[in-house]
Design a protein around this motif. Structure first.
Motif, PDB file in Angstrom:
ATOM      1  N   THR A 105       0.869  -1.178   0.000  1.00  0.00           N
ATOM      2  CA  THR A 105       0.000   0.000   0.000  1.00  0.00           C
ATOM      3  C   THR A 105       0.909   1.232   0.000  1.00  0.00           C
ATOM      4  O   THR A 105       0.937   1.993   0.956  1.00  0.00           O
ATOM      5  CB  THR A 105      -0.920   0.016   1.238  1.00  0.00           C
ATOM      6  N   THR A 108      -4.635  -4.200  -3.441  1.00  0.00           N
ATOM      7  CA  THR A 108      -3.717  -5.237  -2.970  1.00  0.00           C
ATOM      8  C   THR A 108      -4.445  -6.498  -2.526  1.00  0.00           C
ATOM      9  O   THR A 108      -3.958  -7.613  -2.747  1.00  0.00           O
ATOM     10  CB  THR A 108      -2.871  -4.682  -1.806  1.00  0.00           C
ATOM     11  N   ALA A 141       4.832  -1.129   5.396  1.00  0.00           N
ATOM     12  CA  ALA A 141       3.503  -0.729   4.934  1.00  0.00           C
ATOM     13  C   ALA A 141       2.809   0.141   5.961  1.00  0.00           C
ATOM     14  O   ALA A 141       2.997  -0.003   7.170  1.00  0.00           O
ATOM     15  CB  ALA A 141       2.641  -1.957   4.641  1.00  0.00           C
ATOM     16  N   PRO A 185      -0.955   0.634   5.739  1.00  0.00           N
ATOM     17  CA  PRO A 185      -2.219   0.417   5.020  1.00  0.00           C
ATOM     18  C   PRO A 185      -3.326   1.303   5.586  1.00  0.00           C
ATOM     19  O   PRO A 185      -3.224   1.801   6.710  1.00  0.00           O
ATOM     20  CB  PRO A 185      -2.512  -1.062   5.279  1.00  0.00           C
ATOM     21  N   PHE A 214      -4.909  -7.078   5.566  1.00  0.00           N
ATOM     22  CA  PHE A 214      -3.646  -6.512   5.095  1.00  0.00           C
ATOM     23  C   PHE A 214      -2.458  -7.160   5.804  1.00  0.00           C
ATOM     24  O   PHE A 214      -1.446  -7.482   5.175  1.00  0.00           O
ATOM     25  CB  PHE A 214      -3.630  -4.997   5.336  1.00  0.00           C
TER      26      PHE A 214
END
Length: 817
Positions: free
Chosen positions: A190, A242, A262, A264, A297
């Motif tokens: 992300t 994603t 990441a 997210p 995620f």
């Protein structure tokens, strides 16, 4: 003259923001950042025929300049940028913003004027010397603009940018080694505008191979441009969701990577809309909740790591303690040993949300046999920055040091055994406050002390670091009163003098001064050796780390506070100085230059940048700017006597003004001798006094008034003469100072900058930290002394005395009680 970082940033933002009009910042950034990219690659192509980005004919920034003011400007800008995109396979990256959109930029002449001015902001900037590697001025400017746009874009549109401070912390936490090869891969599923990926790549001495995915196409375009500006044009940044459409696959499996970072989007409710292939991400864990995508995620990231992979992920604190399906997943992750550490961050750090978040550090390589999770409560370490909070350099370094070296610090960090986490009373709950009590110790009021007097020894024991630094100070300040209690041996107002006047304090000052001077002298050679090949980021890293090492063993002083002083000065001043020296050399950087014209007022008169020395006035004035060596350094070293003489003359002016003020205050009153010498506002001026004296003589006024008026006129003349002397002395000193610049040798310049400017500020910073520590001790002792100064018995006696006094007064007035 090389661009100063601070000048570039402020001019870009001020100009861009001024022209934004009513457009939302999240949209306007696409126009500004696209033009910044075109200008940068055009300048680089001029300087380097082998530059990464080919600039075709008709597709350069110079071609945009030629178009300024033309009726079809917007359309032709689109054409030029499309040519640049086509030549470099950057379609959908740099040609997303429509420069001919009347809804966003205005219609007709309004659009032409706005674009003409916007192009003009970049036209005078020269990026031919900007370096594509290391500490890149242009790449940092791009990040600066993105941060400002993120700040102004609102909660729903500011998620394209992770604050650089958090990114740097995460880069350090993933455990990149000095010998990590360029072929090692880093992935951000992300990636937003790519800043987090770039910070991780910067942490690797050899760089890394970069992969990123971003759902929003416009934000993906920002990331691609960001990669080019930072010398990572080969990075693969792909567009797509994603979770539902991962872009990095090997057959029907997710591609795996060495490192992962990441940030997210938090708690996405629609994460599984259109999800057809789970790619085994949830196997063995269970499916994340339908209305919360945090673990979706996280499990994607776990699956995307190699068996030796390491990562760092920003998630809301809820993932640490929420129940049901998330509790099941969390329990499995803990059992598999994938979670190496958890860092609780301050609230309001991120642009997309104000809620506090945490960094979860993942480590598959050492998962087997993991016996604990290292936790840090860093929620209290931050500075206010506008409407957001920001990690300070000291906060960043403390997090990194504590985690890398697994330092257990009271109320801050500890290794939490898995046995404690899996105990039924905790049941795999990872909420940090369960394991680290980060609250401030309560300042307890002691009832016995209030009743009988004295300061509790436990309050004095809490100040033990001070007593360790000054072993005899406690006995000098306090004497025993009774078991468990002491009293001040001196008055409250004598505490500070007793501390700062002690021999132990003098030795403490000498030791800290010696440490900072020794450390600075050890780096003098490196500072003298600044060349175009210097990497500023490496230079400040060496300075900062060595300063921390120097002060780790110092008693009392917080090494991170000292480090903060250095890094703040680096960010404010020293980085610009180093960049200037790299570009111009020591001699060139020290030369005075003419002040630049920043713009024009409504009367078309030029507006100049602030000058250090000015001769004359108006457009014909000579305005000199000294970027590297300010005039006060020259004056302090070479013209101390002249400065002292000037100071004395200025004191004379002040005394003359004071004499006028006092005399007027005494006599410009009702029936006073100067009453008739005031203007309509009641003020006495040289003109009003002169006019009144002339009239008074003609009227045959009282001789005392005439004498008073003449005396005031003499005072005004003395002030005028003193001001003239000051002006002449200042001009002479300025002339001497300006002439001295041409006489400076390289060694002179290096000494002035390294010792007087940089070194003086660093030493002053250490002194400020030391003074703050002592002031904190004084304030605490004053609080304790005042708190228990009067006992309840003293207060009762005072009440009785006052009651008796009131009764006596009432009786005297014949009032019975």
């Amino acid at each position: 003259m090389a661009l100063k970082k601070s000048d570039l940033y402020s001019s870009l933002w001020a100009g861009a923001d001024e022209l934004r009009g009513g457009m939302d910042a999240s949209q306007y950034k696409d126009y500004v950042l696209t033009l910044l990219f075109v200008k940068y690659v055009s300048d680089k192509a001029k300087a380097d025929p082998y530059a990464d980005v080919e600039v075709p004919e008709g597709g350069s920034f110079d071609d945009l300049v030629v178009l300024k003011g033309k009726p079809d400007l917007g359309e032709q800008v689109n054409v030029a940028i499309r040519r640049l995109a086509d030549a470099n396979d950057l379609q959908g990256v740099i040609n997303n913003a429509d420069f001919d959109d009347p809804d966003k930029l205005g219609k007709g002449k309004e659009l032409v004027d706005r674009l003409t001015k916007l192009i003009g902001i970049f036209q005078d900037l020269d990026f031919t010397g900007s370096r594509a590697e290391g500490d890149d001025l242009l790449g940092d400017a791009y990040e600066y603009l993105m941060r400002h746009f993120a700040s102004e874009s609102g909660k729903s549109k500011g998620q394209f940018y992770t604050p650089a401070e958090v990114s740097r912390v995460m880069a350090a936490l993933v455990g990149i080694k000095p010998d990590t090869p360029k072929s090692a891969t880093v992935y951000d599923p992300t990636c937003g505008s790519g800043s987090l990926l770039l910070k991780v790549a910067d942490a690797a001495p050899n760089g890394l191979t970069i992969y990123g995915q971003e759902k929003d196409n416009a934000t993906r375009a920002l990331a691609v441009m960001n990669m080019h500006l930072h010398g990572n044009g080969t990075a693969e940044i792909r567009q797509g969701d994603t979770i539902t459409s991962p872009q990095f696959l090997r057959g029907n499996e997710l591609q795996t990577f060495d490192y992962l970072v990441a940030n997210p989007p938090f708690s996405v409710k629609s994460w599984n809309n259109g999800l057809e292939n789970e790619y085994g991400r949830f196997d063995g864990y269970g499916r994340p909740p339908e209305k919360n995508g945090d673990y979706a995620f996280l499990l994607h990231m776990i699956k995307s790591l190699k068996s030796t992979g390491k990562g760092a992920v920003i998630l809301p604190h809820g993932v640490l303690f929420r129940g049901n399906a998330e509790a099941t997943i969390r329990k499995e992750l803990i059992k598999r040993g994938y979670i190496k550490g958890i860092i609780g961050l301050p609230a309001n750090l991120f642009y997309g949300t104000g809620i506090p978040a945490c960094i979860i550090v993942l480590d598959k390589e050492s998962a087997v046999g993991r016996t604990g999770i290292f936790m840090i409560d860093a929620s209290r370490g931050f500075a206010k920055d506008g409407n957001k909070n920001r990690l300070r350099p000291r906060d960043m370094h403390q997090i990194i040091d504590a985690f890398v070296y697994q330092k257990e610090i009271e109320r801050y960090s500890r290794m939490v055994p898995l046995a404690e986490i899996t105990d039924p009373k905790n049941d795999y709950n990872l909420n940090i406050p369960r394991y680290i009590d980060g609250s401030e110790p309560e300042d307890i009021q002691d009832l016995h002390a209030h009743l009988k007097g004295g300061i509790p020894n436990r309050d004095l024991d809490a100040l033990q670091p001070y007593w360790n630094a000054f072993p005899s100070l406690r006995t000098a300040l306090f004497q025993p009163l009774r078991d468990g209690y002491s009293e001040l041996a001196i008055d409250n107002d004598e505490i500070q003098t007793a501390i700062t006047g002690s021999g132990e304090y003098a030795a403490f000052v000498s030791n800290t001064n010696g440490s900072v001077n020794r450390w600075w002298n050890e780096h003098e050679g490196a500072l003298q050796g600044i060349t175009p090949a210097t990497r500023p980021s490496e230079l400040i890293a060496e300075l900062g780390d060595s300063l921390l090492d120097e002060f780790r063993t110092q008693p009392l002083l917080d090494e991170y506070g000292v480090y903060e002083q250095l890094i703040s000065y680096w960010n404010d001043v020293m980085h610009d100085d180093v960049a200037l020296i790299m570009s111009e050399g020591w001699d060139g950087a020290a030369k005075p230059r003419a002040a630049r014209i920043l713009g024009y007022d409504k009367n078309k008169k030029p507006k100049y940048e602030s000058a250090h020395i000015t001769f004359g006035t108006g457009v014909k004035a000579q305005r000199w700017v000294m970027d590297l060596v300010p005039p006060e350094l020259i004056v302090a070293r070479y013209f101390a006597k002249e400065q002292a003489d000037l100071d004395a003359l200025e004191a004379t002016v002040e005394a003359a003004g004071q004499a006028i003020e006092e005399y007027v205050e005494e006599h410009a009153v009702e029936e006073g001798l100067l009453l008739d010498a005031t203007d309509d506002d009641g003020k006495v001026t040289n003109k009003t006094v002169t006019d009144r004296l002339k009239a008074a003589k003609a009227e045959g006024a009282d001789s005392d008034e005439i004498k008073a008026l003449a005396h005031v006129i003499g005072l005004f003349r003395a002030e005028t003469a003193a001001k003239k002397a000051v002006k002449e002395a200042r001009i002479k000193l300025d002339q001497l100072t300006l002439t001295r610049y041409s006489q400076l040798t390289t060694a002179d310049i290096q000494s002035l900058v390294i010792h007087d400017k940089w070194g003086g500020r660093v030493v002053a910073g250490v002194q400020a930290e030391r003074a703050a520590l002592i002031q904190k001790l004084v304030q605490r002792l004053n609080v304790l002394g005042a708190r228990y100064e009067q006992t309840v018995g003293d207060l009762d006696a005072e009440v009785e005395a006052l009651t008796a006094k009131v009764a006596a007064h009432l009786a005297a007035m014949g009032v019975g009680v």
